[in-house]
Structure formats: structure tokens, C-alpha cells
Design an enzyme around this catalytic site. Structure first.
Site, PDB file in Angstrom:
ATOM      1  N   ASN A   1      -5.070   1.306   1.761  1.00  0.00           N
ATOM      2  CA  ASN A   1      -4.105   1.692   0.737  1.00  0.00           C
ATOM      3  C   ASN A   1      -4.558   1.173  -0.620  1.00  0.00           C
ATOM      4  O   ASN A   1      -5.116   0.079  -0.745  1.00  0.00           O
ATOM      5  CB  ASN A   1      -2.678   1.256   1.077  1.00  0.00           C
TER       6      ASN A   1
ATOM      7  N   GLU B   1      -3.086   0.689  -4.408  1.00  0.00           N
ATOM      8  CA  GLU B   1      -1.854   0.676  -5.207  1.00  0.00           C
ATOM      9  C   GLU B   1      -2.168   0.739  -6.697  1.00  0.00           C
ATOM     10  O   GLU B   1      -3.321   0.595  -7.119  1.00  0.00           O
ATOM     11  CB  GLU B   1      -1.042  -0.578  -4.855  1.00  0.00           C
TER      12      GLU B   1
ATOM     13  N   GLU C   1      -4.030   6.010   5.266  1.00  0.00           N
ATOM     14  CA  GLU C   1      -4.288   7.174   6.113  1.00  0.00           C
ATOM     15  C   GLU C   1      -4.801   8.351   5.290  1.00  0.00           C
ATOM     16  O   GLU C   1      -5.746   9.035   5.672  1.00  0.00           O
ATOM     17  CB  GLU C   1      -2.999   7.613   6.835  1.00  0.00           C
TER      18      GLU C   1
ATOM     19  N   CYS D   1       2.075  10.988   5.146  1.00  0.00           N
ATOM     20  CA  CYS D   1       0.808  10.880   5.886  1.00  0.00           C
ATOM     21  C   CYS D   1       0.856  11.706   7.161  1.00  0.00           C
ATOM     22  O   CYS D   1      -0.127  12.335   7.545  1.00  0.00           O
ATOM     23  CB  CYS D   1       0.480   9.424   6.192  1.00  0.00           C
TER      24      CYS D   1
HETATM   25  N1  THU Z   1       1.263   2.289   3.297  1.00  0.00           N
HETATM   26  C1  THU Z   1       0.172   2.816   3.929  1.00  0.00           C
HETATM   27  O1  THU Z   1      -0.963   2.630   3.485  1.00  0.00           O
HETATM   28  N2  THU Z   1       0.374   3.527   5.040  1.00  0.00           N
HETATM   29  C2  THU Z   1       1.582   3.753   5.614  1.00  0.00           C
HETATM   30  O2  THU Z   1       1.660   4.449   6.617  1.00  0.00           O
HETATM   31  C3  THU Z   1       2.795   3.176   5.033  1.00  0.00           C
HETATM   32  C4  THU Z   1       2.624   2.478   3.757  1.00  0.00           C
HETATM   33  C5  THU Z   1       1.044   1.506   2.086  1.00  0.00           C
HETATM   34  C6  THU Z   1       1.551   2.127   0.824  1.00  0.00           C
HETATM   35  C7  THU Z   1       1.782   0.906  -0.047  1.00  0.00           C
HETATM   36  O3  THU Z   1       0.558   0.539  -0.648  1.00  0.00           O
HETATM   37  C8  THU Z   1       2.163  -0.172   0.943  1.00  0.00           C
HETATM   38  O4  THU Z   1       1.715   0.273   2.208  1.00  0.00           O
HETATM   39  C9  THU Z   1       3.643  -0.466   1.005  1.00  0.00           C
HETATM   40  O5  THU Z   1       4.374   0.687   1.168  1.00  0.00           O
END
Ligand code: THU
Length: 161
Positions: free
Chosen positions: A61, A63, A74, A114
Site C-alpha cells: 500500500n 499512502e 492488492e 480491490c
Molecule cells: N489497505 C490495503 O492495502 N489493502 C486492503 O485490502 C485494505 C486497506 C491499505 C490502505 C491504507 O493504506 C491502509 O491499508 C489503511 O486503510
């Protein structure tokens, strides 16, 4: 009026019960999660895709201070695979999370967006994408077909005239 119910078919396993290849992929996702850029949530997600040709594609992820500009692990992995290996089939996707913030006993379940994106590629490749979901604990969920996670997804046929 008619009542209906939906069955979600999956397996709940301990890590020691996983097939060797699934455990290796989950470990790759775990390793990748260390590269997540998640300064705002401290929720470090890793995804590892195995293509039919054996290639592993990673995602984490990412941000952003403007929150909606970030992206889940994902989708980073899937978009990367679609960009770099556009004609390869995804066999299995492992996803896991590392965070000190929350005590999550169950495996990480991908967000709705996702799931929709996973289904887009599953439909495109016309073969199931397996999902191996891990988390902070020892429990792992395995789904042989990603459609188990998205009943009532938005379907391409809705756009047909
Ligand atoms: N996040 C993911 O990478 N995958 C998921 O399936 C749920 C959430 C990330 C997004 C954000 O950077 C952090 O987790 C908190 O929501």
C-alpha cells in the site's frame, strides 16, 4: 417474497497446514509489507501475485497526505502485473498485513474496491484467481476462486446496451 442466502466457500488453515507454494507466496507478501509506505495508517499491507509462468509480482500500500490519492497493496500488485505481464494469467494472490496498531486475529480481507479489481482480472483471464489471506495470527484463509469474496459485484453486462 423470496428469501435467499449466499454460501462463501473457503478454507481456514494454520500456516503449518498450507501447501509449500502458498506458504512461500504468503512469506513473499509478508516480506513485501516491509516496503509499504503507510505513514498515516501504520497499516503495512503486502500482496504477492504468482503468475502461471512462475513470476512473482509484489505490491504494497502506498499512502499520500491527500488520503484518497493512495492505493491498496492488492491494486498496486495487480496493476503492476497487468502492465508488465499483460498476457499472463494470475494463479494465486497472497495478502497479509503488519501493524502494531491493531490486534487483528483474523486474516486481512481485501477492501471492496480491490475485490472488484481482482474480479476484473479474473473475468479477463477467464480462470480463477486463488486468494491466500494471512494476517497477524496463525490463521490463513484460502479461496479457490476470488468470486467467493464478491457476491453481487458490478458486472460488465450491466454496461451492455
Ligand atoms: N489497505 C490495503 O492495502 N489493502 C486492503 O485490502 C485494505 C486497506 C491499505 C490502505 C491504507 O493504506 C491502509 O491499508 C489503511 O486503510
Amino acid at each position: 417474497m423470496a428469501e435467499f442466502s449466499i454460501t462463501i466457500k473457503g478454507l481456514s488453515l494454520k500456516k503449518s497446514e498450507l501447501a509449500e507454494s502458498d506458504l512461500a507466496l504468503l512469506n513473499a507478501a509478508e516480506e513485501a509489507s516491509k516496503n509499504a509506505y503507510a505513514p498515516y495508517s501504520q497499516f503495512f499491507v503486502g500482496a504477492a501475485l504468482k503468475l502461471i509462468n512462475g513470476t512473482i509480482v509484489l505490491g504494497t500500500n502506498q499512502e499520500n497526505v491527500a488520503y484518497p490519492s493512495g492505493l491498496c497493496a492488492e491494486r498496486v500488485a495487480l496493476f503492476s502485473a497487468a502492465t508488465n505481464y499483460p498476457n499472463e494469467t494470475v494463479h494465486t494472490m497472497a495478502i497479509t498485513v503488519n501493524t502494531a496498531k491493531a490486534a487483528i486475529s483474523e486474516p486481512l480481507s481485501p477492501c471492496g474496491s480491490c475485490r472488484q479489481v481482482i474480479m476484473e482480472y479474473q473475468n479477463k483471464q477467464k480462470s480463477p484467481i486463488r486468494l491466500v489471506l494471512g494476517g497477524q495470527g496463525d490463521t490463513v484463509w484460502v479461496f479457490e476462486d476470488a468470486s467467493n469474496l464478491l457476491p453481487f459485484g458490478f458486472e460488465a453486462e450491466y454496461l451492455k446496451g
